[in-house]
Design an enzyme around this catalytic site. Sequence first.
Site, PDB file in Angstrom:
ATOM      1  N   ASP A 286      34.698  52.069  42.765  1.00 23.65           N
ATOM      2  CA  ASP A 286      33.522  51.561  42.419  1.00 23.65           C
ATOM      3  C   ASP A 286      32.743  50.652  43.294  1.00 23.65           C
ATOM      4  O   ASP A 286      32.447  50.789  44.741  1.00 23.65           O
ATOM      5  CB  ASP A 286      34.405  49.948  42.071  1.00 23.65           C
ATOM      6  CG  ASP A 286      34.423  48.706  40.890  1.00 23.65           C
ATOM      7  OD1 ASP A 286      35.195  48.190  40.339  1.00 23.65           O
ATOM      8  OD2 ASP A 286      33.041  48.671  40.511  1.00 23.65           O
TER       9      ASP A 286
HETATM   10  C1  GLC Z   1      31.084  46.023  39.249  1.00 18.96           C
HETATM   11  C2  GLC Z   1      32.853  46.592  38.244  1.00 18.96           C
HETATM   12  C3  GLC Z   1      32.841  47.687  37.863  1.00 18.96           C
HETATM   13  C4  GLC Z   1      31.779  48.180  37.260  1.00 18.96           C
HETATM   14  C5  GLC Z   1      30.945  48.904  38.498  1.00 18.96           C
HETATM   15  C6  GLC Z   1      29.427  49.041  38.203  1.00 18.96           C
HETATM   16  O1  GLC Z   1      31.486  45.650  40.104  1.00 18.96           O
HETATM   17  O2  GLC Z   1      34.123  45.937  39.326  1.00 18.96           O
HETATM   18  O3  GLC Z   1      34.093  47.393  36.245  1.00 18.96           O
HETATM   19  O4  GLC Z   1      32.186  48.995  36.483  1.00 18.96           O
HETATM   20  O5  GLC Z   1      31.165  47.650  39.041  1.00 18.96           O
HETATM   21  O6  GLC Z   1      28.452  47.981  37.370  1.00 18.96           O
END
Ligand code: GLC
Length: 747
Positions: A286
Amino acid sequence: MRKVTSKILFIIILNTILVQALTAQTKTINQKVDSVLSLMTLDEKIGQLNQYNDDWTATGPVTLDKDKRGQIQHGQVGSLLNCMGTERTRSWQKIAMQSRLKIPLLFGQDVIHGFKTTFPIPLAESCSWDLDAIELSARIAATEASASGIHWTFAPMVDICRDPRWGRVMEGAGEDTYLGSKIAYARVKGFQGDKLGELNSVMACAKHFAAYGAAVGGRDYNSVDMSDRQLWETYLPPFKATVDAHIATFMTSFNDLNGVPSTANKYLLTDILKNKWGFDGFVVSDWGAVGEMIEHGNVKNGYEAAQAAINAGCDMDMESRDYKNNLEQLVKDNKVSITRIDDAVRRILRKKFELGLFADPFRFCNADREQMELNNPNHPIAARNIARESIVLLKNQHHLLPLSKDTKTIAFIGPLVKAVKQNKGFWDVEVPGTDSSFIVSQWQGLENKVGNKTKLLYAKGCDIDGNNRNGFAEAVKVAKQADVVILSIGERRDLSGEAKSRSNINIPGVQEELLKALLATGKPVVVLINAGRPLVFDFTADNAPAILYTWWLGSEAGNAIADVLFGDYNPSAKLTMTFPLSVGQIPIYYNHFNTGRPAKNDNDRDYKSAYIDLSIYPRYEFGYGLSYTTFQYSKLQLNKKKIKSGEQLEASATITNTGNYDGEEIVQLYLHDLVSSIVRPVMELKDFRKIKLKAGESKTITFVIDKEKLSFFNQQLQWVAEPGEFELMIGASSRDIRLKDRFELVE
Ligand code: GLC
């Protein structure tokens, strides 16, 4: 006999040819991957593991880069996220084509509930229990996103959650593992289509692996600590369902799980996902989660963070730059093997080949297709349909709903009546080059419905939050002129979603006071509650004659709400998350254990597992939702009362629409394993049917119960079905059980 033999022979030969052809094709991709890999320098290999945010928008703490362009030109970036549109993706892809090996970029985006056409937030959609409609919603999202240059959506979010304080419940499918697994599977099929490489397909991404929804206190990013048994029984199955659907990617979760951050959790990423489940796609962290392990405290610096993450099985680093900055040294120091680097690169290259990007890096960059799909008239129709199916009728005293189309004057009051973008909820997509004109506000939806037949009056009444009551007088004045009042209240859309945990989940501000003032006029009031989570709204629940939970319904919100208000669609949705009486009851969920001192009702609480100051029941239970009609359940029949391990049992029941409206009923099958080696929930959803019944019509449905539905993870984490008695329940909700019987698994 001879005919049968030759037929079988023909099938065997055909099958052999097909398997060889498929193997040849797969072998071709694997061969191509290996041939590209053999040409790559270590720097270029590390580049494929590196994902940057485009500067278009950000969905996390931004780290600005000086020379993103230069790094892409030198093959040091494998993917960009938050880069949308055929023009922008084409421009970045052209730069990637200047690199030595011309390895195409992957473009990823959070297409969570629609791209331009915005569907209800996933928690709302889950209340439709309509797997086909949910799959179609994902299919349309994939069609629009892929037409705009996107190869990869960071969806579906499949985190089970029992805590509505956690703002991200809006992204998931609620509290139940069985339903959550079915919905996870449907969403992956919708996003990816039959196979990757089709123009309308995008790679899906199962997130957040794992157990992110069990954050302590419902506080986002917080720790998770649970037994492996609980992990396997409740939180992993929806992820396994995505693997069964051949999902292309996984995303690690921010939380630490039993003391080990998911991004460095080898048990999750390698032992379970890649080894036990045979997942052949790739894992992305993430946003910044690799580097954030320094904060977690399981690593000292970026060097150790990169080492821990890559060796645990995290293949791509979103936005932390620790892979880019440390992997070369880690390989030189023999802390990370080139075998592991090559495995991660292979997994990523394989997806780029499957998407057809090596053959044509610009195949998703067709501006004409983009315009066509973003304006496809069929998409809003699908959005409206599933939005209607997502609206939950919580209360309808004296059949106040549906409203008559002959109503002369309606007062539509509240801070969300004329809101436009609010209807999109959190995790909507601001598609470049589009405005909000395609979003149907609740006011617009009512105008579309009544035309000039009914006089519509409006007053805002109050803001969503704050304690300004100055608008009450105008609202009361308008209400007094109407035959019926519709009041639209709730959260702001940015009060749920990522980093939006709330310590209290009431309806903010003075909105319920506004309701009180409107009720005092004596006019009938229908309340619409807009939210991204279950809320607590005692006054409304106790005093409003009719309540529709409208969540955030997306770009067709106004039309869908109007369809339900006037009975052009009979509400059928049922809650997929328990609504607590108070935040003090959390976590409260239907499939709980019995305990040694269960309180049987609110009068049975002495020395029982109950609060002394609150009912043992939630406000609304899992599976609850009303209709404008009524349904009778009858004639439960089991084809046998004893089954052996390999046998199936059939339970049939007749459902009759006993009311005056055609409608749909979500018939739920629950089982209770009465005695087993470990305690089992008092009930578990094991199947359901959503059936359409005309007024007066009856249908008999049959559920098939097999060993799979009787199994659970025992103390040794073995998936077993133990002999003994089971209680079978068929109902309209987890509390509204209409039919019961028992059967025995004999061995
Ligand atoms: C965010 C979220 C995740 C998302 C990623 C990209 O922090 O936790 O669900 O897909 O970043 O935006």
